[in-house]
Scaffold this active site. Structure first.
Site, mmCIF file in Angstrom:
data_model
loop_
_atom_site.group_PDB
_atom_site.id
_atom_site.type_symbol
_atom_site.label_atom_id
_atom_site.label_comp_id
_atom_site.label_asym_id
_atom_site.label_seq_id
_atom_site.Cartn_x
_atom_site.Cartn_y
_atom_site.Cartn_z
ATOM 1 N N GLU A 70 1.377 3.764 2.037
ATOM 2 C CA GLU A 70 2.078 4.077 3.279
ATOM 3 C C GLU A 70 3.176 3.045 3.576
ATOM 4 O O GLU A 70 4.262 3.409 4.038
ATOM 5 C CB GLU A 70 1.082 4.135 4.449
ATOM 6 C CG GLU A 70 0.006 5.174 4.279
ATOM 7 C CD GLU A 70 -1.214 4.681 3.473
ATOM 8 O OE1 GLU A 70 -2.191 5.424 3.406
ATOM 9 O OE2 GLU A 70 -1.182 3.560 2.922
ATOM 10 N N CYS B 115 -5.446 2.285 5.791
ATOM 11 C CA CYS B 115 -6.173 1.075 6.170
ATOM 12 C C CYS B 115 -5.658 0.563 7.525
ATOM 13 O O CYS B 115 -4.681 1.095 8.066
ATOM 14 C CB CYS B 115 -5.993 0.011 5.094
ATOM 15 S SG CYS B 115 -4.346 -0.743 5.103
ATOM 16 N N HIS C 296 0.876 -1.164 0.000
ATOM 17 C CA HIS C 296 0.000 0.000 0.000
ATOM 18 C C HIS C 296 0.920 1.221 0.000
ATOM 19 O O HIS C 296 2.117 1.114 0.275
ATOM 20 C CB HIS C 296 -0.882 0.005 1.232
ATOM 21 C CG HIS C 296 -1.992 -0.993 1.184
ATOM 22 N ND1 HIS C 296 -3.051 -0.939 2.052
ATOM 23 C CD2 HIS C 296 -2.223 -2.058 0.387
ATOM 24 C CE1 HIS C 296 -3.889 -1.929 1.798
ATOM 25 N NE2 HIS C 296 -3.402 -2.626 0.792
ATOM 26 N N CYS D 19 -1.792 -0.273 7.375
ATOM 27 C CA CYS D 19 -0.924 0.912 7.312
ATOM 28 C C CYS D 19 -1.011 1.729 8.592
ATOM 29 O O CYS D 19 0.006 2.251 9.071
ATOM 30 C CB CYS D 19 -1.284 1.746 6.092
ATOM 31 S SG CYS D 19 -1.016 0.842 4.535
#
Length: 163
Positions: free
Chosen positions: A69, A96, A67, A99
């Protein structure tokens, strides 16, 4: 840092710096989209400088964890705990649970989110852990995600784990 600015000018300067970092996260999101991925970008800032940047690369790398991050933190490299505690994580979309967990694990104390209309991570939990989490509802971030979701619903649903 002594700038010789009055309070009003200092506030404008600080807002400009924050906006510059969100601009960098948006640029990362656009790079991810241009490479066929999901348009989410992130930067990690320490003492007014970007020390890590990344974008969602789940599609490009066939990865379950890249992802924006996570990619940003990976690209920042190993840092001492004292550095993370002084960092701000900028992301174009609400992080999310994975992260958010990484930010909590490393003690990042501030997260600036471009938007949380398209997706909202565990923001209340993150705040309950002492993190200063600011949501901007940036129109550019909202439009980029909404356009992507409209044209790639299956890929989006896979990314957020609903399909």
């Amino acid at each position: 840092m002594k700038l010789g600015l009055g309070t009003g000018h200092l506030l404008c300067y600080l807002f400009f710096m924050q906006d510059m970092f969100m601009e960098a996260a948006i640029a990362e999101a656009r790079m991810g989209l241009a490479a066929g991925g999901i348009p989410i970008g992130s930067v990690l800032v320490f003492e007014g400088k970007i020390i890590g940047r990344g974008h969602n690369q789940r599609v490009q790398q066939g990865s379950v964890i890249h992802h924006a991050e996570m990619n940003c933190l990976e690209n920042a490299g190993r840092q001492k705990a004292a550095v993370y505690r002084e960092c701000t994580l900028y992301s174009t979309l609400s992080p999310c649970p994975m992260c958010s967990g990484a930010a909590l694990l490393y003690g990042i104390t501030k997260i600036v989110v471009g938007e949380n209309i398209s997706f909202q991570g565990p923001e209340d939990y993150v705040r309950s852990q002492g993190v200063n989490l600011e949501v901007r509802q940036d129109e550019r971030c909202i439009a980029m995600m909404q356009d992507f979701i409209k044209t790639n619903p299956d890929l989006w649903n896979e990314d957020i784990g609903t399909e």
